[in-house]
Design a protein around this motif. Structure first.
Motif, PDB file in Angstrom:
ATOM      1  N   VAL A 273      -1.725   3.789   3.672  1.00 46.34           N
ATOM      2  CA  VAL A 273      -2.187   2.294   4.290  1.00 46.34           C
ATOM      3  C   VAL A 273      -3.397   1.721   4.958  1.00 46.34           C
ATOM      4  CG1 VAL A 273      -1.435   0.365   6.054  1.00 46.34           C
ATOM      5  CG2 VAL A 273       0.167   1.685   4.700  1.00 46.34           C
TER       6      VAL A 273
ATOM      7  N   PRO B  82       0.783  -1.164  -0.183  1.00 46.08           N
ATOM      8  CA  PRO B  82       0.088   0.136  -0.067  1.00 46.08           C
ATOM      9  C   PRO B  82       0.834   1.342   0.005  1.00 46.08           C
ATOM     10  CG  PRO B  82      -0.073  -1.083   2.104  1.00 46.08           C
ATOM     11  CD  PRO B  82       0.710  -1.991   1.184  1.00 46.08           C
ATOM     12  N   LYS B  83       0.319   2.474  -0.923  1.00 44.77           N
ATOM     13  CA  LYS B  83       1.153   3.373  -0.962  1.00 44.77           C
ATOM     14  C   LYS B  83       0.173   4.437  -1.628  1.00 44.77           C
ATOM     15  CE  LYS B  83       3.357   2.219  -5.277  1.00 44.77           C
ATOM     16  NZ  LYS B  83       2.730   1.253  -5.631  1.00 44.77           N
TER      17      LYS B  83
ATOM     18  N   THR C 277      -6.304  -0.267   2.571  1.00 46.18           N
ATOM     19  CA  THR C 277      -6.373  -1.724   3.289  1.00 46.18           C
ATOM     20  C   THR C 277      -7.339  -1.800   4.356  1.00 46.18           C
ATOM     21  OG1 THR C 277      -4.767  -1.565   4.982  1.00 46.18           O
ATOM     22  CG2 THR C 277      -3.830  -2.190   2.716  1.00 46.18           C
TER      23      THR C 277
END
Length: 200
Positions: free
Chosen positions: A113, A95-96, A117
């Motif tokens: 993040v 995640p970014k 997510t």
């Protein structure tokens, strides 16, 4: 030396000329960076070196030739030592996302993040390396510089992928299975795990 990935192929920025023969060498000062990027995207060039004599000036020179996009991302561990991965666009990724105006890069990484997510209760444990890759948006090539952070999370719920970001799956992966996952990931992501092995 810097590694910038263009279409998952390496573009090396260096102040040393080595004696290898399987790459093309260009002068960073005079190169038409857009033409070079197009050739890499068209698979006409598999690997290239951009030479500049002054190591301190290399990244500055590249940034003067291409717009820069700044992002933050997380390599997140849960209590069991598993790592958080997302599946998007047919590949495993971490995640970014891009920074918002006035936001500290560490805050960007934690926000992204959580948004991508659903995993919260994050704390940064250390700063990892930056990664560099070129992407195209609205017909313009940009250099994305991603600042990565290792994080710990006490989150115990079920992670949920951000649909509007095209995230199909979010999973915790046991360290023993990471090498298998990385076979279908990006070169930048593999670099982070090379660094992790060194620090373990």
């Amino acid at each position: 030396m810097y590694k910038v990935f263009v279409n998952d192929k390496p573009l090396f920025l260096t102040n040393e000329i080595s004696k290898e023969t399987d790459f093309q060498l260009f002068l960073l000062e005079s190169i038409d960076i857009k033409q070079l990027i197009i050739k890499i995207f068209q698979n006409k060039i598999q690997k290239a070196f951009l030479y500049h004599p002054d190591e301190k000036e290399i990244m500055k020179t590249l940034k003067s030739k291409i717009p820069v996009s700044k992002a933050g991302g997380g390599l997140v561990y849960n209590k069991k030592g598993e790592v958080l991965f997302i599946f998007r666009g047919g590949k495993w990724d971490l995640p970014k996302g891009g920074t918002e105006k006035g936001e500290e890069i560490e805050d960007t990484a934690m926000r992204e993040v959580e948004e991508e997510t659903g995993v919260g209760q994050l704390r940064v444990t250390k700063k990892l390396q930056k990664t560099y890759h070129v992407f195209k948006r609205n017909g313009i090539y940009k250099l994305k510089i991603t600042h990565w952070f290792e994080m710990q999370s006490d989150f115990e719920g079920i992670p949920v992928g951000q649909i509007e970001e095209g995230i199909e799956k979010v999973v915790w992966i046991h360290p023993n299975n990471i090498s298998e996952i990385l076979k279908n990931s990006y070169e930048n992501i593999k670099l982070l795990f090379e660094e992790e092995k060194v620090s373990l």
